[in-house]
Design an enzyme around this catalytic site. Structure first.
Site, short mmCIF file in Angstrom:
data_model
loop_
_atom_site.label_atom_id
_atom_site.label_comp_id
_atom_site.label_asym_id
_atom_site.label_seq_id
_atom_site.Cartn_x
_atom_site.Cartn_y
_atom_site.Cartn_z
N ILE A 17 51.56 20.51 -59.78
CA ILE A 17 51.16 20.90 -60.78
C ILE A 17 50.02 22.21 -61.06
O ILE A 17 49.27 21.50 -60.29
CB ILE A 17 51.08 20.61 -61.96
CG1 ILE A 17 52.06 19.66 -61.90
CG2 ILE A 17 51.06 20.76 -63.17
CD1 ILE A 17 53.89 19.96 -61.92
N LYS A 18 50.14 23.00 -60.87
CA LYS A 18 48.61 24.05 -61.08
C LYS A 18 47.92 24.68 -62.25
O LYS A 18 48.64 24.89 -63.33
CB LYS A 18 48.90 25.86 -60.86
CG LYS A 18 48.10 26.19 -59.88
CD LYS A 18 48.85 27.74 -59.55
CE LYS A 18 47.34 28.31 -58.07
NZ LYS A 18 48.14 29.65 -58.11
#
Length: 228
Positions: free
Chosen positions: A84-85
């Site tokens: 997850i960025k």
């Protein structure tokens, strides 16, 4: 130093993956929209992962902690392997902390100084993305900033991996490797450019020319022997 491709273009990713040098891919909403404003994000992400495997960062678009966590849960529901960025915001750091408790890997993006990198690592980030090109754009020495961060990582034996992002040219790749970045995420055009060299092209052409000459000589000898 591992090489990631910074792209959402399936054609580019497929070609680069065929070279056998990629360890992952990073994407963001801008890259996805650039390829097709009407793209099915889920389908595109899964297609990319099928081509490359390994690391694949998927960015949230919320700027509040609750929204980021909600998006992260939704992404993981259809793509369990996702990293997850998360944007470098206080609210983002809070989200990283919560995700790290669930052992969900995170990539904190838009980092421009060592303090931001340290904060992200302390929040539990798996990766910290330092943007070189954008630092250069405002007249700062991006490599110096990256070296400061890698030096801190060495002194304190930090766990988070450093991604050199916003790569603009082949020199950035070399400088990132020399500075000690664990990963460089590179646009397709820059990666392809970095693999080419005029001396390589000239050498191949000379080899082929010499081979053709050798084959001509062999054929000539065979004809002469037949005539005898």
């Amino acid at each position: 130093m591992q090489l990631y491709l910074d792209s959402a273009n399936i054609g580019q990713i497929k070609e680069a993956a065929s070279w056998g040098i990629l360890s992952g891919v990073t994407t963001n909403p801008s890259l996805l929209a650039k390829e097709d404003p009407n793209v099915d994000v889920k389908q595109r992400i899964l297609e990319i992962h099928k081509l490359v495997g390994g690391h694949l960062s998927v960015e949230v678009i919320s700027t509040d902690t609750t929204g980021m966590l909600r998006e992260a849960d939704e992404i993981i529901s259809w793509f369990p392997e996702a990293t997850i960025k998360i944007p470098m915001l206080p609210q983002g750091l809070a989200a990283v902390k919560e995700l790290s408790k669930k052992n969900i890997p995170t990539n904190v993006t838009l980092i421009f100084n060592p303090i931001q990198a340290l904060a992200a690592a302390n929040a539990g980030a798996t990766y910290v993305s330092v943007f070189l090109g954008r630092l250069d754009d405002i007249g700062m020495n991006s490599v110096s900033v990256l070296e400061e961060i890698t030096n801190i990582w060495f002194v304190h034996n930090m766990d988070a991996q450093i991604i050199a992002a916003s790569i603009r040219n082949p020199l950035h790749i070399i400088q990132s490797a020399k500075a000690g970045a664990h990963i460089a995420t590179i646009p397709y055009s820059v990666l392809k450019q970095s693999l080419n060299h005029p001396l390589t092209d000239a050498g191949i052409q000379q080899f082929l020319k010499d081979y053709d000459k050798m084959q001509t000589e062999i054929q000539k000898i065979m004809v002469d022997d037949t005539d005898k």
